[in-house]
Design a protein around this motif. Structure first.
Motif, PDB file in Angstrom:
ATOM      1  N   MET A  34      -8.393  74.137  32.734  1.00 23.54           N
ATOM      2  CA  MET A  34      -9.821  74.058  32.426  1.00 23.54           C
ATOM      3  C   MET A  34     -10.067  73.313  31.107  1.00 23.54           C
ATOM      4  SD  MET A  34     -12.826  74.544  33.447  1.00 23.54           S
ATOM      5  CE  MET A  34     -12.877  75.692  34.815  1.00 23.54           C
ATOM      6  N   HIS A  35      -9.192  73.548  30.106  1.00 25.14           N
ATOM      7  CA  HIS A  35      -9.341  72.807  28.835  1.00 25.14           C
ATOM      8  C   HIS A  35      -9.317  71.302  29.100  1.00 25.14           C
ATOM      9  CE1 HIS A  35      -9.483  76.091  26.131  1.00 25.14           C
ATOM     10  NE2 HIS A  35      -8.216  76.479  26.264  1.00 25.14           N
ATOM     11  N   ALA A  36      -8.359  70.862  29.917  1.00 27.30           N
ATOM     12  CA  ALA A  36      -8.244  69.435  30.206  1.00 27.30           C
ATOM     13  C   ALA A  36      -9.484  68.937  30.935  1.00 27.30           C
ATOM     14  CB  ALA A  36      -6.989  69.167  31.040  1.00 27.30           C
ATOM     15  N   ALA A  37      -9.942  69.720  31.920  1.00 29.47           N
ATOM     16  CA  ALA A  37     -11.099  69.303  32.722  1.00 29.47           C
ATOM     17  C   ALA A  37     -12.363  69.250  31.872  1.00 29.47           C
ATOM     18  CB  ALA A  37     -11.289  70.264  33.890  1.00 29.47           C
ATOM     19  N   GLN A  38     -12.495  70.218  30.972  1.00 28.48           N
ATOM     20  CA  GLN A  38     -13.694  70.226  30.118  1.00 28.48           C
ATOM     21  C   GLN A  38     -13.690  69.051  29.147  1.00 28.48           C
ATOM     22  OE1 GLN A  38     -13.544  74.265  28.715  1.00 28.48           O
ATOM     23  NE2 GLN A  38     -15.157  74.920  30.123  1.00 28.48           N
ATOM     24  N   ALA A  39     -12.518  68.752  28.614  1.00 26.98           N
ATOM     25  CA  ALA A  39     -12.439  67.608  27.702  1.00 26.98           C
ATOM     26  C   ALA A  39     -12.752  66.319  28.462  1.00 26.98           C
ATOM     27  CB  ALA A  39     -11.052  67.530  27.075  1.00 26.98           C
ATOM     28  N   THR A  41     -14.566  65.875  31.131  1.00 32.46           N
ATOM     29  CA  THR A  41     -15.948  65.751  31.598  1.00 32.46           C
ATOM     30  C   THR A  41     -16.942  65.992  30.465  1.00 32.46           C
ATOM     31  OG1 THR A  41     -15.935  68.078  32.240  1.00 32.46           O
ATOM     32  CG2 THR A  41     -15.377  66.490  33.945  1.00 32.46           C
ATOM     33  N   GLY A  42     -16.431  66.106  29.243  1.00 33.98           N
ATOM     34  CA  GLY A  42     -17.315  66.293  28.100  1.00 33.98           C
ATOM     35  C   GLY A  42     -18.051  65.004  27.785  1.00 33.98           C
ATOM     36  N   PHE A  43     -19.192  65.089  27.150  1.00 30.66           N
ATOM     37  CA  PHE A  43     -19.983  63.907  26.790  1.00 30.66           C
ATOM     38  C   PHE A  43     -20.067  62.944  27.974  1.00 30.66           C
ATOM     39  CE2 PHE A  43     -20.568  59.758  24.522  1.00 30.66           C
ATOM     40  CZ  PHE A  43     -21.862  60.021  24.111  1.00 30.66           C
ATOM     41  N   ALA A  44     -20.429  63.485  29.121  1.00 31.93           N
ATOM     42  CA  ALA A  44     -20.581  62.643  30.313  1.00 31.93           C
ATOM     43  C   ALA A  44     -21.836  63.090  31.040  1.00 31.93           C
ATOM     44  CB  ALA A  44     -19.368  62.755  31.214  1.00 31.93           C
ATOM     45  N   THR A  45     -22.969  63.145  30.281  1.00 33.01           N
ATOM     46  CA  THR A  45     -24.198  63.677  30.865  1.00 33.01           C
ATOM     47  C   THR A  45     -25.000  62.588  31.545  1.00 33.01           C
ATOM     48  OG1 THR A  45     -25.283  63.358  28.744  1.00 33.01           O
ATOM     49  CG2 THR A  45     -24.394  65.548  29.195  1.00 33.01           C
ATOM     50  N   SER A  46     -24.959  61.385  30.979  1.00 33.70           N
ATOM     51  CA  SER A  46     -25.798  60.323  31.525  1.00 33.70           C
ATOM     52  C   SER A  46     -25.113  58.975  31.338  1.00 33.70           C
ATOM     53  CB  SER A  46     -27.150  60.321  30.806  1.00 33.70           C
ATOM     54  OG  SER A  46     -27.818  59.115  31.074  1.00 33.70           O
ATOM     55  N   VAL A  47     -25.217  58.114  32.340  1.00 33.16           N
ATOM     56  CA  VAL A  47     -24.577  56.796  32.239  1.00 33.16           C
ATOM     57  C   VAL A  47     -25.185  55.971  31.116  1.00 33.16           C
ATOM     58  CG1 VAL A  47     -23.783  56.598  34.620  1.00 33.16           C
ATOM     59  CG2 VAL A  47     -26.104  55.899  34.042  1.00 33.16           C
ATOM     60  N   ILE A  48     -26.398  56.326  30.699  1.00 34.20           N
ATOM     61  CA  ILE A  48     -27.079  55.525  29.684  1.00 34.20           C
ATOM     62  C   ILE A  48     -26.274  55.500  28.384  1.00 34.20           C
ATOM     63  CG2 ILE A  48     -29.155  55.360  28.263  1.00 34.20           C
ATOM     64  CD1 ILE A  48     -30.630  56.649  30.718  1.00 34.20           C
ATOM     65  N   GLY A  55     -18.498  66.006  35.887  1.00 31.61           N
ATOM     66  CA  GLY A  55     -18.609  67.455  35.807  1.00 31.61           C
ATOM     67  C   GLY A  55     -17.512  68.116  36.608  1.00 31.61           C
ATOM     68  N   ILE A  56     -17.427  69.421  36.411  1.00 35.52           N
ATOM     69  CA  ILE A  56     -16.433  70.201  37.138  1.00 35.52           C
ATOM     70  C   ILE A  56     -17.038  70.615  38.462  1.00 35.52           C
ATOM     71  CG2 ILE A  56     -15.247  72.432  37.123  1.00 35.52           C
ATOM     72  CD1 ILE A  56     -14.960  71.887  34.027  1.00 35.52           C
ATOM     73  N   GLU A  57     -16.355  70.297  39.552  1.00 35.49           N
ATOM     74  CA  GLU A  57     -16.867  70.644  40.875  1.00 35.49           C
ATOM     75  C   GLU A  57     -16.524  72.087  41.197  1.00 35.49           C
ATOM     76  OE1 GLU A  57     -14.866  68.683  44.070  1.00 35.49           O
ATOM     77  OE2 GLU A  57     -16.563  68.861  45.431  1.00 35.49           O
ATOM     78  N   GLN A  94      -7.375  59.996  27.218  1.00 31.20           N
ATOM     79  CA  GLN A  94      -7.713  60.728  26.006  1.00 31.20           C
ATOM     80  C   GLN A  94      -7.799  62.239  26.213  1.00 31.20           C
ATOM     81  OE1 GLN A  94      -7.771  59.086  23.064  1.00 31.20           O
ATOM     82  NE2 GLN A  94      -7.188  57.379  24.367  1.00 31.20           N
ATOM     83  N   ALA A  95      -8.105  62.669  27.427  1.00 28.38           N
ATOM     84  CA  ALA A  95      -8.383  64.093  27.625  1.00 28.38           C
ATOM     85  C   ALA A  95      -7.360  64.827  28.487  1.00 28.38           C
ATOM     86  CB  ALA A  95      -9.772  64.263  28.255  1.00 28.38           C
ATOM     87  N   VAL A  96      -6.742  64.121  29.431  1.00 28.95           N
ATOM     88  CA  VAL A  96      -5.821  64.830  30.327  1.00 28.95           C
ATOM     89  C   VAL A  96      -4.372  64.616  29.883  1.00 28.95           C
ATOM     90  CG1 VAL A  96      -5.158  65.249  32.714  1.00 28.95           C
ATOM     91  CG2 VAL A  96      -7.487  64.521  32.189  1.00 28.95           C
ATOM     92  N   LEU A  97      -4.038  63.350  29.622  1.00 27.28           N
ATOM     93  CA  LEU A  97      -2.702  63.052  29.083  1.00 27.28           C
ATOM     94  C   LEU A  97      -2.415  63.911  27.849  1.00 27.28           C
ATOM     95  CD1 LEU A  97      -0.172  61.172  28.577  1.00 27.28           C
ATOM     96  CD2 LEU A  97      -1.724  59.644  27.396  1.00 27.28           C
ATOM     97  N   THR A  98      -3.447  64.125  27.054  1.00 29.21           N
ATOM     98  CA  THR A  98      -3.268  64.838  25.788  1.00 29.21           C
ATOM     99  C   THR A  98      -3.180  66.357  25.949  1.00 29.21           C
ATOM    100  OG1 THR A  98      -5.665  64.865  25.538  1.00 29.21           O
ATOM    101  CG2 THR A  98      -4.506  63.063  24.468  1.00 29.21           C
ATOM    102  N   ALA A  99      -3.646  66.878  27.075  1.00 31.34           N
ATOM    103  CA  ALA A  99      -3.712  68.336  27.231  1.00 31.34           C
ATOM    104  C   ALA A  99      -2.343  68.908  27.624  1.00 31.34           C
ATOM    105  CB  ALA A  99      -4.749  68.695  28.297  1.00 31.34           C
ATOM    106  N   PRO A 100      -1.870  69.924  26.931  1.00 34.43           N
ATOM    107  CA  PRO A 100      -0.537  70.472  27.211  1.00 34.43           C
ATOM    108  C   PRO A 100      -0.338  70.844  28.689  1.00 34.43           C
ATOM    109  CG  PRO A 100      -1.477  71.499  25.275  1.00 34.43           C
ATOM    110  CD  PRO A 100      -2.536  70.613  25.845  1.00 34.43           C
TER     111      PRO A 100
END
Lengths: 299, 276
Positions: A34-39, A41-48, A55-57, A94-100
């Motif tokens: 979940m830590h990896a998934a949250q990182a 999908t973080g700061f991914a609210t709008s394409v703008i 997001g997490i499905e 940046q978010a998954v490779l880095t997560a233990p």
């Protein structure tokens, strides 16, 4: 049309064609997956401003993941395949490779592919190992806690972004409670994500601004503090707050089901719960190909 | 429809080249004309029906009945369908095979699965020398697909192999995985001398520690490797003890080599024990 004393406006949500992929992140336990998934999908609210909407499905039990560990299924949407590829590479790197303890796999089949491990493998500096299992290429990249296992690429699908529900309530708290119910109901469905914080957005926007540099600005029609100030205000004296839920899905049917579930949950709160009206956002139908009419969805 | 069956009429002294008798080529031809196809037995050119009794009509499911290892090149470049050999085969079985399923209910001769690129070759007896290995002068051995041998295999299993999996449930002779480029070789039984000699990349899975291992394979410690779970899952349908063994393995003891050629191939001991 009224449900439970809640007025359903005769309007529609206007949604757009997007490109999407699903990825399965696994980890040594549910928390670290979940830590990896949250990182990711973080700061991914709008394409703008974020480049993609993600997001997490759902969470996945060990029996449901490719490697038999705890997992999280993630959906990511972007405006083009090129941008989606960029976002997948950046975010996995940046978010998954880095997560233990993490690993990541494609969650969508299909001929059109988005590179995932294809570029990231070079992080292995020549020590990366390729494994082709059942015709699928995986990369084993050495990292400080062992190996990062990443599939070569992930499938891409045409998808729909920008389905939405806007609802008016007597108070901010009542609006928030209704929003929580709606998001909970929508999250139970597959193939959709609600990309904003907690699934909810309070800063709805309109196209254009009085400042030339800005493409979009606050939706003054629904701001309670602009009642009696803005000519466009849509709010009567009883409205205390307005919230919006944006939903992206893999198909128009997925978006429509999610909107039905969400609107149903909001209407269940009813007039007694302080909900006054459910409406939806559109741009006159000129920008998006998909129109979701509230009254048809709830019929 | 019943399987197209070719039963050997009598043992031939010379090798019979059946490399052109594969499902996709026979389907193009039609059942009626198979009997008159030419067939080379040693240096003699015969017809299929002079050598085999032909019966059945399903070209997607081809059966050879043979009691001597004289059939050569069974399943050459086959891409689809199934071929079953009830009996042993000669050399080059599954040579350059691309897909489908080839089952040998007996022993397979030398160079089985050489140059194989896809599909499944299942040998229920033993495999000869050079299983999945490169032929002399060829750059690579096996390049994809899966080979499962229920018995033992001879020397130089997977020599110069570059992709795919070779699983031997019995033992292998010397020079297994020599000069291997990539891919996976699993052995449940014993391994001989020269294991992994000159290996650059790829994976050797062993159920028990090898008697001999070059000191140029470096001890790499105990590792937990996620890809083994994917491998176990991919082998599920084969009903091989490898699946359960991989499932039961949480950590492996890993050796990396052959460092004499700066290789980063790996030898994984699935029982987790280190070399004594």
């Amino acid at each position: 049309m009224q449900i439970n004393g809640v007025q359903i406006e005769d309007t529609y949500a206007e949604a757009f064609d997007m490109r999407a992929t699903r990825m399965i992140i696994t980890g040594p336990d549910a928390t670290w997956a979940m830590h990896a998934a949250q990182a990711m999908t973080g700061f991914a609210t709008s394409v703008i401003g974020c480049g993609c909407e993600a997001g997490i499905e759902t969470t996945l039990a060990p029996g449901q993941t490719p490697d038999g560990r705890h997992g999280v299924s993630v959906l990511m949407f972007a405006v083009s395949s090129k941008e989606l590829g960029k976002q997948v590479s950046n975010r996995v790197g940046q978010a998954v490779l880095t997560a233990p303890g993490s690993a990541i796999y494609a969650g969508l089949e299909g001929k059109r592919r988005i590179p995932m491990g294809k570029q990231l493998r070079y992080f292995g500096d020549g020590y990366q190992i390729s494994k082709v299992i059942d015709g699928v290429r995986y990369w084993r990249v050495p990292v400080m806690d062992g190996e990062f296992l990443v599939q070569e690429d992930t499938g891409m699908a045409a998808a729909v972004g920008g389905g939405n529900l806007i609802f008016l309530a007597r108070s901010q708290e009542q609006a928030l409670r209704a929003a929580e119910d709606a998001v909970a109901a929508m999250r139970r469905l597959p193939n959709v994500i609600m990309p904003f914080p907690g699934g909810v957005v309070r800063s709805g926007s309109k196209v254009g601004s009085r400042y030339k540099a800005l493409m979009a600005s606050t939706n003054d029609a629904y701001c309670p503090t602009l009642r009696g100030v803005s000519e466009r205000s849509q709010l009567g004296p009883e409205v205390g707050a307005v919230l919006e839920i944006v939903v992206n899905g893999l198909t128009p049917e997925d978006v429509s089901s999610a909107m039905r579930a969400g609107a149903g949950a909001i209407a269940d709160r009813g007039a007694d719960g302080g909900v006054l009206k459910i409406t939806a956002g559109n741009y006159g139908g000129k920008l998006g190909r998909h129109h979701f009419h509230l009254r048809e969805i709830l019929a | 429809m019943s399987a197209l069956t070719l039963r050997l009429r009598e043992s031939m002294p010379a090798a019979i080249d059946v490399s052109h008798l594969v499902p996709e080529r026979l389907a193009e031809l039609g059942v009626g004309r198979i009997a008159e196809l030419p067939l080379w037995c040693g240096s003699e050119r015969l017809r299929v029906d002079e050598v085999f009794e032909v019966s059945g009509d399903d070209t997607e499911s081809l059966v050879f009945e043979a009691d001597a290892p004289t059939l050569q090149g069974v399943g050459y470049r086959m891409a689809r369908g199934t071929i079953t050999v009830n009996g042993p085969t000669g050399a080059y079985c599954g040579w350059k095979m691309r897909g489908g399923k080839l089952t040998v209910r007996g022993d397979a001769g030398a160079y089985a699965a050489s140059g194989m690129r896809g599909g499944l070759l299942s040998v229920e007896g033993n495999a000869g020398d050079f299983l999945a290995a490169a032929r002399p002068g060829e750059r690579y051995g096996m390049e994809g697909g899966v080979v499962l041998v229920r018995g033992n295999a001879g020397v130089r299993v997977g020599e110069r192999m570059r992709r795919g999996s070779v699983l031997v449930e019995g033992s292998v002779a010397d020079w297994c995985a020599a000069r291997m480029r990539a891919g996976t070789i699993g052995v449940l039984g014993d391994t001989g001398a020269g294991l992994g000699w000159g290996m650059r990349r790829g994976t050797i899975l062993l159920a028990q520690p090898p008697e001999l291992l070059s000191p140029l394979f470096r001890e790499n410690g105990e590792q937990r490797l996620s890809f083994l779970a994917l491998l176990a899952r991919s082998l599920e349908s084969l009903q091989t003890p490898f699946t359960d063994l991989l499932r039961a393995t949480a950590t492996v003891r890993r050796y990396v080599g052959d460092r004499s050629v700066a290789g980063i191939g790996e030898l994984l001991l699935l029982d987790g024990k280190s070399l004594s």
